[in-house]
Motif scaffolding. Structure first.
Motif, short mmCIF file in Angstrom:
data_model
loop_
_atom_site.label_atom_id
_atom_site.label_comp_id
_atom_site.label_asym_id
_atom_site.label_seq_id
_atom_site.Cartn_x
_atom_site.Cartn_y
_atom_site.Cartn_z
N ILE A 163 44.19 -13.69 -41.89
CA ILE A 163 44.82 -14.96 -41.52
C ILE A 163 45.05 -15.02 -40.02
N ARG A 164 45.49 -13.92 -39.44
CA ARG A 164 45.73 -13.86 -37.99
C ARG A 164 44.44 -14.14 -37.21
N LEU A 165 43.30 -13.80 -37.80
CA LEU A 165 42.01 -14.08 -37.17
C LEU A 165 41.58 -15.54 -37.30
N GLY A 166 42.38 -16.33 -38.02
CA GLY A 166 42.06 -17.75 -38.18
C GLY A 166 41.22 -18.04 -39.41
N ILE A 167 41.24 -17.13 -40.39
CA ILE A 167 40.48 -17.30 -41.62
C ILE A 167 41.43 -17.71 -42.74
N GLN A 168 41.12 -18.80 -43.42
CA GLN A 168 41.91 -19.21 -44.57
C GLN A 168 41.61 -18.28 -45.75
N ILE A 169 42.62 -17.92 -46.49
CA ILE A 169 42.47 -16.97 -47.59
C ILE A 169 42.70 -17.70 -48.92
N SER A 170 41.78 -17.47 -49.86
CA SER A 170 41.92 -17.99 -51.22
C SER A 170 41.76 -16.83 -52.20
N HIS A 171 42.51 -16.89 -53.29
CA HIS A 171 42.39 -15.89 -54.34
C HIS A 171 41.89 -16.54 -55.62
N ARG A 240 31.80 -18.70 -34.51
CA ARG A 240 33.15 -18.20 -34.23
C ARG A 240 33.07 -16.69 -34.03
N GLU A 241 33.18 -16.24 -32.81
CA GLU A 241 33.05 -14.82 -32.53
C GLU A 241 34.31 -14.05 -32.92
N PHE A 242 34.11 -12.81 -33.30
CA PHE A 242 35.23 -11.93 -33.64
C PHE A 242 35.97 -11.52 -32.37
N PRO A 243 37.29 -11.76 -32.30
CA PRO A 243 38.06 -11.36 -31.11
C PRO A 243 38.48 -9.89 -31.22
N GLU A 244 38.18 -9.12 -30.21
CA GLU A 244 38.53 -7.70 -30.25
C GLU A 244 40.04 -7.49 -30.15
N SER A 245 40.75 -8.48 -29.61
CA SER A 245 42.22 -8.45 -29.60
C SER A 245 42.74 -9.63 -30.41
N LEU A 246 43.77 -9.40 -31.20
CA LEU A 246 44.30 -10.47 -32.03
C LEU A 246 44.87 -11.59 -31.17
N PRO A 247 44.59 -12.84 -31.53
CA PRO A 247 45.13 -13.96 -30.75
C PRO A 247 46.63 -14.07 -30.94
N PRO A 248 47.33 -14.67 -29.98
CA PRO A 248 48.79 -14.84 -30.12
C PRO A 248 49.10 -15.83 -31.24
N ILE A 249 50.28 -15.71 -31.79
CA ILE A 249 50.73 -16.64 -32.83
C ILE A 249 51.50 -17.76 -32.15
N TYR A 294 60.53 -27.49 -48.12
CA TYR A 294 59.83 -27.07 -46.90
C TYR A 294 58.62 -26.18 -47.27
N ASP A 295 57.62 -26.23 -46.43
CA ASP A 295 56.49 -25.32 -46.54
C ASP A 295 56.64 -24.21 -45.51
N VAL A 296 56.21 -23.02 -45.89
CA VAL A 296 56.25 -21.87 -44.99
C VAL A 296 54.81 -21.53 -44.60
N PHE A 297 54.58 -21.41 -43.30
CA PHE A 297 53.26 -21.11 -42.78
C PHE A 297 53.26 -19.81 -42.01
N TYR A 298 52.17 -19.06 -42.17
CA TYR A 298 51.88 -17.95 -41.27
C TYR A 298 50.59 -18.31 -40.56
N CYS A 299 50.65 -18.47 -39.24
CA CYS A 299 49.52 -19.01 -38.47
C CYS A 299 49.14 -20.34 -39.11
N ALA A 300 47.89 -20.53 -39.53
CA ALA A 300 47.49 -21.81 -40.11
C ALA A 300 47.51 -21.80 -41.63
N GLN A 301 47.97 -20.72 -42.24
CA GLN A 301 47.94 -20.60 -43.70
C GLN A 301 49.31 -20.89 -44.31
#
Length: 310
Positions: A163-171, A240-249, A294-301
Motif C-alpha cells: 500500500i505504501r508503494l501506491g498499490i491498492q490491495i484486494s483479498h 510506474r517505476e519501483f521506488p528504491e526508497s518509500l515515498p512519504p505519507i 468515518y472512513d480510515v485510510f492508510y495512504c490511498a487505501q
C-alpha cells in the motif's frame, strides 16, 4: 509424393505433441503456425491424428473445453498473486511455488521456488518483479499468510508495504478460490505441464526448470482466452517505476491524522478503536463518511470505518 507429405505433416504434429503432451489440437496448431509450419490440417483433423495415434484420451478431452472469463481492460490494472501448494524435494525440505500473473494478458510476471511462505522470503521476490516490470495499480491475493490473516485481519507488514508503494490491495473471498481464477488456472497448467512430469531435488533445480517453462508459457504457449496467442502478445511493462526508497505519507488538508499505537489502536472522539497491528507506528487519516461515521485510510487505501454514535 502426397503420401510422403501427409506423413511428414503428421510427424511434425506428433513431435510437437511429444514436446507438449498436455496441449490439445487447437494449441498445437496455433503453436506450429507460430513456428512457421505450413500445410497444416484443420484443428479437427489434428485431433483425429492424435486420437488415431493414441495421443488423446476421449475422457480427458472432455475436461479441456475452451472458456471465456472476465479480464481487465489493460495490462497492470490488476496482478493476481498466490502460492501453489508446496511439494517435497528429494534432497529434503519443500518448494513453495509463488506466482504473480497479470490479469489482462495472463502474462506470468514471476514464478519463484520459495523455501517458505514468510514475509521475509516473499518481499525480496516481489521487489525483483517490481524492478523488472514496474508497479501495478492493484494486486489481488487470498487471506492467507504472508499477505493476510483472515477476513477480520486482512493486512500484514507485507500488504502495508505494498500500500505504501501506491498499490491498492484486494483479498479474495474466503473459501472461494475462484475469485483468483486466473492464477488458479495458471497453477493447474503448471502442475499438468511441469510439476507432474518429474521430481525435483533442490530449490535451485526447481528455479532453473521454472525459468525455462515460464519462458515457454509467456512467449510460445497459445492461450485460449487470448485467441490462441501467447501472453507476451498482450503484455507491456508498467510505466510506474519501483521506488528504491518509500515515498512519504501525505494526507489531504482537513484529514484528521492519528498515529497507530504499538497494539494497533487509535484514539478518536474519546474512544479507542482497533486498526490492526500491521499499521503500528504508522499515521492514518480519518475522513467523514456520514452522520457520525468515518472512513480510515492508510495512504490511498481505505482500511476500515469508525462509528462514533455508539
Amino acid at each position: 509424393s502426397p503420401r510422403k507429405t501427409v506423413e511428414s505433416v503428421e510427424s511434425v504434429i506428433l513431435a510437437a505433441r511429444a514436446a507438449h503432451p498436455a496441449w490439445g489440437p487447437r494449441k498445437l496448431r496455433a503453436y506450429l503456425l507460430q513456428q512457421g509450419e505450413s500445410g497444416l490440417p484443420c484443428t479437427s483433423t489434428i485431433g483425429s491424428i492424435l486420437k488415431r495415434c493414441g495421443q488423446i484420451d476421449p475422457q480427458e478431452a472432455i475436461k479441456h473445453r475452451a472458456y471465456q472469463s472476465f479480464a481487465m481492460e489493460r495490462p497492470n490494472q490488476l496482478w493476481q498473486m498466490d502460492f501453489k501448494g508446496y511439494f517435497r524435494l528429494e534432497a529434503g525440505g519443500h518448494c513453495h511455488p509463488l506466482s504473480v500473473l497479470d490479469d489482462h494478458s495472463r502474462f506470468a510476471l514471476g514464478l519463484h521456488a520459495c523455501a517458505n511462505e514468510t514475509h521475509r522470503t516473499v518481499q525480496p521476490v516481489i521487489t525483483l518483479i517490481f524492478r523488472k516490470y514496474g508497479l501495478p495499480e492493484r494486486m489481488l491475493m487470498d487471506n492467507g499468510a504472508p499477505w493476510g490473516h483472515n477476513k477480520l485481519h486482512p493486512y500484514t507488514a507485507l500488504t502495508v508495504w505494498l500500500i505504501r508503494l501506491g498499490i491498492q490491495i484486494s483479498h479474495g473471498r474466503e473459501y472461494h478460490p475462484e475469485t483468483q481464477g486466473k492464477v488458479e488456472r495458471f497453477h493447474r497448467t503448471l502442475k499438468l505441464e511441469l510439476l507432474s512430469q518429474r521430481a525435483f531435488a533442490t530449490l535451485p533445480e526447481c528455479q532453473t526448470e521454472f525459468d525455462v517453462w515460464l519462458t515457454m508459457y509467456n512467449q510460445e504457449r497459445p492461450h485460449e482466452a487470448l485467441g490462441l496467442q501467447p501472453p507476451i502478445s498482450s503484455y507491456e511493462a508498467s510505466t510506474r517505476e519501483f521506488p528504491e526508497s518509500l515515498p512519504p505519507i501525505v494526507y489531504a488538508t482537513g484529514d484528521q491524522v492519528r498515529k497507530v499505537d504499538v497494539s494497533g489502536r487509535i484514539s478518536f472522539g474519546n474512544h479507542v478503536y482497533r486498526v490492526g497491528k500491521a499499521f503500528r507506528h504508522q499515521p492514518v487519516a480519518i475522513r467523514p463518511s456520514g452522520e457520525g461515521t468515518y472512513d480510515v485510510f492508510y495512504c490511498a487505501q481505505r482500511i476500515g470505518s469508525l462509528d462514533v454514535r455508539h
